[in-house]
Design an enzyme around this catalytic site. Structure first.
Site, PDB file in Angstrom:
ATOM      1  CB  ALA A 132     185.793 -38.768 -44.080  1.00  0.00           C
ATOM      2  CB  VAL A 137     179.118 -43.151 -41.138  1.00  0.00           C
ATOM      3  CG1 VAL A 137     178.101 -44.285 -41.114  1.00  0.00           C
ATOM      4  CG2 VAL A 137     179.615 -42.906 -42.554  1.00  0.00           C
ATOM      5  CG  ASP A 290     188.134 -45.208 -52.828  1.00  0.00           C
ATOM      6  OD1 ASP A 290     189.351 -45.456 -52.830  1.00  0.00           O
ATOM      7  OD2 ASP A 290     187.583 -44.531 -51.942  1.00  0.00           O
TER       8      ASP A 290
END
Length: 518
Positions: A132, A137, A290
């Site tokens: 992102a 990750v 979120d």
């Protein structure tokens, strides 16, 4: 001056991209003053054909502007009071996916964070599995002293991202001031405050130690919940730029058929999504803000598992009571109570009438009782409620708006699992339990106990307060005495200056007379 010019140029670039990609199309001209309506009309002349519709255009424009503006768009998704609910829901889908940065750079970030080789930290360390704008990750494993092998998710900060965000935030601050100056009506929406809240949110999101702390706090709050859990952070392998936590093997909530195939009941999971969120918000005052489908999984045991704790919401006791009582008020059709809660919380100015406000709320509440339970949207009711409060001069409450937007998303997730889910009957046990516990006899006794402890603390502090007050008074006396001495010295000096000035004037006058009679 040069800085303002740079921000102005950056703002002009942002405005051009928004106009060119059609990102201005979601704005309602009727809500703007005449001069801004004209600016909007001129801006829309720059739209290229085939840009798409509504918030889809805005999403494309923000993606083109870069990571900072993608994050800003995701933040606006939590502020439907600014962009409208339809745009907020569309912005929720704004994809924050960019190409990963190279593996060797990721390794350098990890090694710099811990000052040790990656091979000493992890037994295995994979290529990036997701990326992102802020981080990416990797999947890694560690071997404990007893030989146990554990799988971790390792989140690594993208190099240079902080500097870019700081630069873009300065431009956003400048543009917020311009918007506020051009449109006084915008003050209710507090554009400068919105940017500062975004800045704080991004600052916290860019320190993974704080995200690990949020994960840990939510885990502690939910440790006794049988249907919800949080991954464990690996504190020894967490730093500002690296977050290591338990790897979650589970089924994402957007894969309903996979959930059924794994032997889980989607209807039960849908209820768990709603009740977990309400427990976190009302019971704990700390919730995941979120909770879209990509951040929620079902593990093999059927527990709901949340990930990605960069955006969290927090409610104080007044806000928690406010939420619980208005939800119960709508369930029981007690609109006068819902109105009174707004006034008791200080959200609506006192010059308005409670009865008039209750009448406006009744216009929202009564239609929901004419529909089937599965047709009633709790999120829509809250949206209409906040629309009504705008008519009664209720200023924007950021924490409540974030709560409202999260509830919209959570309700959407739950309904995707069970389209006929009764939101109100699902919410009622959580709401009633909290009100009974905190506003009933037990809660009142505990409240009285807390008040007594506070009073005891104040009484215990009285000697210390008296000593500090005495020191302050002595200091004031000393300062007054010093000031008096200084004033007397100044007065003496001025007196001497006056005497010498007078003598000098007389000397000049006498000299002038002598010169005149010669």
């Amino acid at each position: 001056m040069i800085g303002a010019l740079i921000h102005l140029l950056r703002g002009a670039h942002v405005g051009f991209v928004l106009a060119r990609e059609g990102g201005l199309s979601f704005m309602d001209p009727a809500q703007l003053p005449p001069h801004l309506r004209l600016a909007l009309k001129l801006g829309r002349l720059l739209e290229r054909p085939g840009a798409g519709d509504g918030a889809a255009r805005l999403s494309k424009a923000l993606t083109r502007l870069g990571p900072s503006y993608v994050k800003f768009g995701q933040f606006l998704a939590t502020r439907p009071d600014i962009v409208g609910m339809a745009a907020a829901i569309d912005l929720e889908k704004l994809q924050d996916r960019v190409p990963p940065f190279p593996q060797d750079i990721a390794v350098k970030v990890v090694e710099a964070a811990f000052n040790r080789p990656v091979a000493e930290l992890y037994a295995t360390f994979s290529e990036p599995v997701a990326a992102a704008s802020i981080a990416q990750v990797h999947k890694a494993t560690v071997i404990d002293a007893d030989g146990t092998r554990r799988v971790l998710a390792v989140k690594i900060m993208r190099p240079g991202v902080r500097e870019r965000f700081q630069r873009d935030l300065q431009a956003m601050r400048f543009m917020a001031r311009i918007v506020n100056a051009l449109s006084p009506q915008a003050e209710r929406l507090r554009p400068r405050d919105v940017v500062e809240i975004l800045a704080r949110s991004v600052t916290m999101e860019m320190d993974f130690r704080l995200e690990a702390a949020a994960m840990s706090e939510l885990a502690q709050n939910t440790r006794d919940d049988e249907d919800f859990r949080v991954p464990r952070p690996e504190w020894e392998l967490t730093a500002r730029d690296v977050l290591s936590s338990e790897w979650i093997d589970g089924t994402p909530l957007h894969e309903r058929s996979a959930i059924v195939a794994a032997g889980h009941d989607p209807q039960v999971i849908g209820r768990t999504v709603i009740q977990s969120f309400l427990r976190h918000a009302i019971r704990d005052g700390f919730f995941h803000a979120d909770m879209h489908q990509g951040n929620l999984f079902v593990d093999a045991a059927g527990q709901l598992v949340a990930v990605d704790f960069g955006i969290m919401g927090r409610l104080g006791m007044p806000e928690r009571r406010f939420l619980a009582e208005i939800l119960l008020g709508f369930i029981l059709r007690d609109y006068k109570r819902v109105a009174q809660v707004h006034f008791d919380a200080g959200y609506v100015p006192r010059h308005h009438s409670v009865d008039d406000f209750a009448q406006a709320i009744r216009a929202i509440g009564e239609p929901i009782h004419q529909r089937r339970a599965d047709e009633i949207s709790m999120a829509k009711v809250l949206t209409l409620l906040f629309d009504v409060t705008a008519l009664f001069d209720m200023s924007t409450r950021t924490e409540l708006v974030m709560l409202q937007k999260t509830m919209v998303v959570v309700e959407g997730v739950a309904r995707s699992l069970d389209p006929r889910l009764d939101m109100w009957s699902t919410a009622e046990p959580v709401v009633r339990a909290w009100i009974g516990r905190n506003l009933g006899p037990i809660g009142r006794v505990e409240g009285a106990g807390r008040a007594a402890l506070t009073l005891a603390d104040v009484v215990a502090d009285i000697p210390d307060i008296a000593q500090r007050l005495r020191r302050v008074l002595v200091r004031l006396d000393e300062e007054e005495a010093a000031d008096a001495v200084q004033l007397r010295a100044l007065a003496g000096l001025e007196r001497r200056r006056a005497i010498w000035s007078t003598l000098a004037l007389w000397a000049i006058a006498v000299g002038a007379l002598v010169m005149a009679f010669r």
